[in-house]
Every structure is written in C-alpha cells, then in structure tokens.
Design an enzyme around this catalytic site. Structure first.
Site, mmCIF file in Angstrom:
data_model
loop_
_atom_site.group_PDB
_atom_site.id
_atom_site.type_symbol
_atom_site.label_atom_id
_atom_site.label_comp_id
_atom_site.label_asym_id
_atom_site.label_seq_id
_atom_site.Cartn_x
_atom_site.Cartn_y
_atom_site.Cartn_z
ATOM 1 N N THR A 61 -3.937 -1.640 0.028
ATOM 2 C CA THR A 61 -5.153 -2.436 0.199
ATOM 3 C C THR A 61 -6.196 -1.682 1.013
ATOM 4 O O THR A 61 -7.397 -1.868 0.819
ATOM 5 C CB THR A 61 -4.798 -3.778 0.873
ATOM 6 N N THR A 141 0.528 -2.457 2.746
ATOM 7 C CA THR A 141 1.286 -3.190 3.769
ATOM 8 C C THR A 141 2.637 -3.693 3.245
ATOM 9 O O THR A 141 3.559 -3.935 4.029
ATOM 10 C CB THR A 141 0.495 -4.409 4.284
ATOM 11 N N ASP A 142 2.751 -3.857 1.916
ATOM 12 C CA ASP A 142 3.905 -4.594 1.394
ATOM 13 C C ASP A 142 5.248 -3.900 1.624
ATOM 14 O O ASP A 142 6.259 -4.567 1.848
ATOM 15 C CB ASP A 142 3.708 -4.904 -0.093
HETATM 16 C C1 SIN Z 1 -1.537 -4.349 0.983
HETATM 17 O O1 SIN Z 1 -1.704 -3.161 1.182
HETATM 18 O O2 SIN Z 1 -1.835 -5.194 1.870
HETATM 19 C C2 SIN Z 1 -0.956 -4.919 -0.276
HETATM 20 C C3 SIN Z 1 -0.858 -3.948 -1.380
HETATM 21 C C4 SIN Z 1 0.084 -2.837 -1.101
HETATM 22 O O3 SIN Z 1 1.066 -3.013 -0.397
HETATM 23 O O4 SIN Z 1 -0.172 -1.743 -1.631
#
Ligand code: SIN
Length: 377
Positions: A61, A141-142
């Site tokens: 993200t 983040t995932d």
């Molecule tokens: C994010 O980064 O918050 C979600 C998408 C990902 O993990 O690439």
C-alpha cells in the site's frame, strides 16, 4: 518483476551530525534544506559522512494508488515505483545517501517463498559491502511481520535492517507512507539500531521483527508488539530505544536462507472443526503443520486426533494460538509430551511457520530438538 536496478539516487548533502553517546541520536532534521552554497568537494565530503542506506521496494500500500484521494481502501497496491516514493520525501536528503532498488512490485498477500529468498539474499549481499550502512525495505502491511521475522533469523549482519509500510495508499489524503519511510531511513541510519535485529518502523514506533504483528485492518497505528511493547520510537529525526531484544537473531542464529523450503502449512481450530484439512495436508505430503488453536492453543478433539495421527506419520506439529497475544504453555491445554507436539510459545501461527520452515531446512528433526529451537528463538 524489475529486480535490483541498483541505481544510486544522489541527494544533496546537508547533515553530517554524528550519533550522540546516549544511544539516541538525531539523524538529521527533516526541516533543514539542502546547502545553499559550497564547493563541489565540500558537498561530496558531506555526502560521504551520511550513512549509505539501500531502500529495497517490494510494493504494498505504501506504493499503492487510487483514483480518488479520499479513497483509502479501494486502490491498487504496489504500482508506484521506488523513485517516486523517494521523491515524495525530500527530507531524506538530510538523513542518508539513498541507493534505491525495485526488488518487486506486489501486494504482499502474494508474497512467495522464492521472493523471500531473493530478498534475503539481496539484503545479505548489500550488508556485506562496505558501501552500505543499512537497509530499509518498503513492504505491504499484510505479510510484513512474516518477512520481517524471516529476515530477523537469516540476515547475517549487525547493520540495521528496517521494514516499513503504510496503511494508506500514496495517493491518499494524509498518506502515512512518506513519514514512515523517512522514519525508517532515520532508524536505519542510526548507530543505535546496530545489533538490534530486524526492525519495523511504523507510525513513529520501532518494533522488533520477532514481536510485531498487524492488529488493525484499517487504522494508521496498525502494528503493535503485544505483551512486550515497542522497542523504542522515532520522531523528528530522533531515535530512541527503550529496551533490547533478548532472543538471538541475525548473526547469532543457525539459520541461512536457501532456496529449498520444506512444505509447512497452517490449520485453525474452531467450533465444529473437522479433521478434513489435516488429513488432506498429510496426504499432500507436508513436512509440518502449525495449528492455530483456540485460547492457550487448545485444539478441537477431531483436529487433535488428526494431528496426533499426522505425528505418527512423521509430520511435525507445532501448537500455537489464534488469540493474538500471550503464549502457549507446553503440556498446558494439550499433552504435548504424549502427543509429540512442539509448542510455539509466544510466536503467532504465521511466525511459527517461518521458524519451523527454517528449522526443518536446517536439518532439525524430532519434537525435543525442535522444541529447543522454539524455546530459543
Ligand atoms: C497494505 O500494504 O497495507 C496492504 C497490501 C499489502 O500488504 O501489500
């Protein structure tokens, strides 16, 4: 995948401050501008005084973009390149000399074992060079906590490695990525971060890769270290650590990154759970199963019987909890000694899977030896 371009981004020099002896330091004022004047050689001397930080972008993200600036959930992750991410943070010039690389451009839900190997090998190669003082990785983040823990166990350097990310795409009003990136580089450039293992800089906090977990689907303060708290904080160019990581990591582990990954999968226990999933995994030939149990790693009787049968067929079973904080006590909610299970302690199921894969790849066998590894790391 555009991997490892290695182009060096030359940023005007401005800050040559050295770390304070207190363990906290200012790595450079974000507000300060580039030098108004000065000879070419003075500029280049100053540039050499700033730490050289490689920024490896993998997508997420933080590199996401939406058509509408008010949109923080419907966007495409991993579409903005590393150069644009860096351009959005002019203050980086005061902190470090940046060497950007686009290692991948993915949504981290799609993180693959082959990319883990590429990333870990690249980090190790960069840190082995005298030309690089630290590494920052931008990530989704995932699965950030899984990548961070993998690197925590396989990076062979005491130089700083700092992961960061964002909850809002780069196109959003109040995007959190730029400040997270500045803070991550600030931490990586700090003397205080040496020897702390792999770190996660997010929303002004510094977490250990071992402890940190994503705890919110939407909040900007999405990462926490349950039970133990953050290691420290970073704000306005100042880095401060408030505690140390006690378990071995990086240069003190027996793990190395390879290209062969033992197949380890995760099953969950819940009301009405059946043995179908475990039996299918055993039939598929997995080497290990991590069970995300209820509460203190308790397991539905049907699943527990299937797992005991799996152990008798040579599959390693690690008992963890789906709760999200606390630890799983050996011989507590299940008779691990009798069943031949290993317990994950305070590792969540996803990190327990990382450790089990590495332990099996390193030749680990038998519940007793593997339990020692889980008790250590
Ligand atoms: C994010 O980064 O918050 C979600 C998408 C990902 O993990 O690439």
């Amino acid at each position: 995948m555009a991997c490892c371009r290695g182009a060096s981004l030359t940023i005007a020099a401005m800050n040559t401050s050295t770390p304070s002896s207190s363990g906290a330091q200012g790595a450079g004022s974000a507000a300060a501008a580039s030098p108004a004047s000065g000879s070419q050689s003075a500029t280049s001397e100053a540039a050499h005084a700033r730490p050289r930080i490689a920024v490896l972008a993998t997508g997420g993200t933080i590199a996401g973009s939406a058509a509408d600036a008010a949109n923080t959930s419907g966007y495409q992750a991993g579409v903005v390149g590393v150069d644009r991410l860096l351009e959005a943070v002019p203050a980086l010039s005061g902190v470090a000399q940046i060497q950007p690389e686009q290692v991948a451009s993915i949504d981290s839900k799609d993180m693959a074992l082959a990319l883990w190997a590429t990333l870990a090998q690249r980090v190790n190669a960069l840190l082995a060079s005298d030309d690089i003082d630290g590494v920052v990785i931008t990530h989704g983040t995932d699965t950030l906590e899984e990548t961070a823990y993998l690197l925590h166990l396989t990076v062979k350097s005491t130089k700083p490695v700092v992961l960061t990310a964002a909850m809002r795409p780069s196109s959003a009003l109040s995007a959190d990525g730029p400040l997270n990136l500045l803070n991550a580089v600030t931490v990586a450039a700090s003397q205080a971060a040496h020897g702390q293992g792999v770190l996660v800089a997010f929303n002004n906090r510094i977490h250990s890769a071992r402890d940190v977990v994503k705890t919110s689907t939407y909040a900007v303060d999405a990462f926490q270290s349950p039970e133990v708290g953050a290691l420290g904080w970073v704000q306005d160019g100042r880095v401060e650590f408030q505690r140390k990581v006690v378990r071995p990591h990086t240069v003190d582990t027996e793990f190395v990154i390879g290209t062969k990954w033992p197949n380890v999968e995760i099953v969950v226990s819940y009301a009405g759970a059946s043995r179908i999933g475990v039996d299918a995994l055993v039939a598929a030939g997995v080497r290990g199963i991590v069970v995300a149990g209820t509460g203190n790693g308790s397991i539905h009787a049907s699943v527990q019987q299937a797992l005991a049968d799996a152990v008798s067929q040579g599959v390693v079973v690690v008992r963890s909890s789906r709760v999200g904080s606390g630890h799983v006590m050996r011989n507590g909610a299940a008779s691990d000694d009798a069943l031949g299970f290993v317990t994950a302690g305070s590792l969540n199921p996803y990190k327990a899977r990382v450790l089990l894969m590495l332990a099996l790849a390193a030749g680990g066998t038998g519940a007793v030896a593997l339990q020692k590894i889980f008790d250590t790391y």
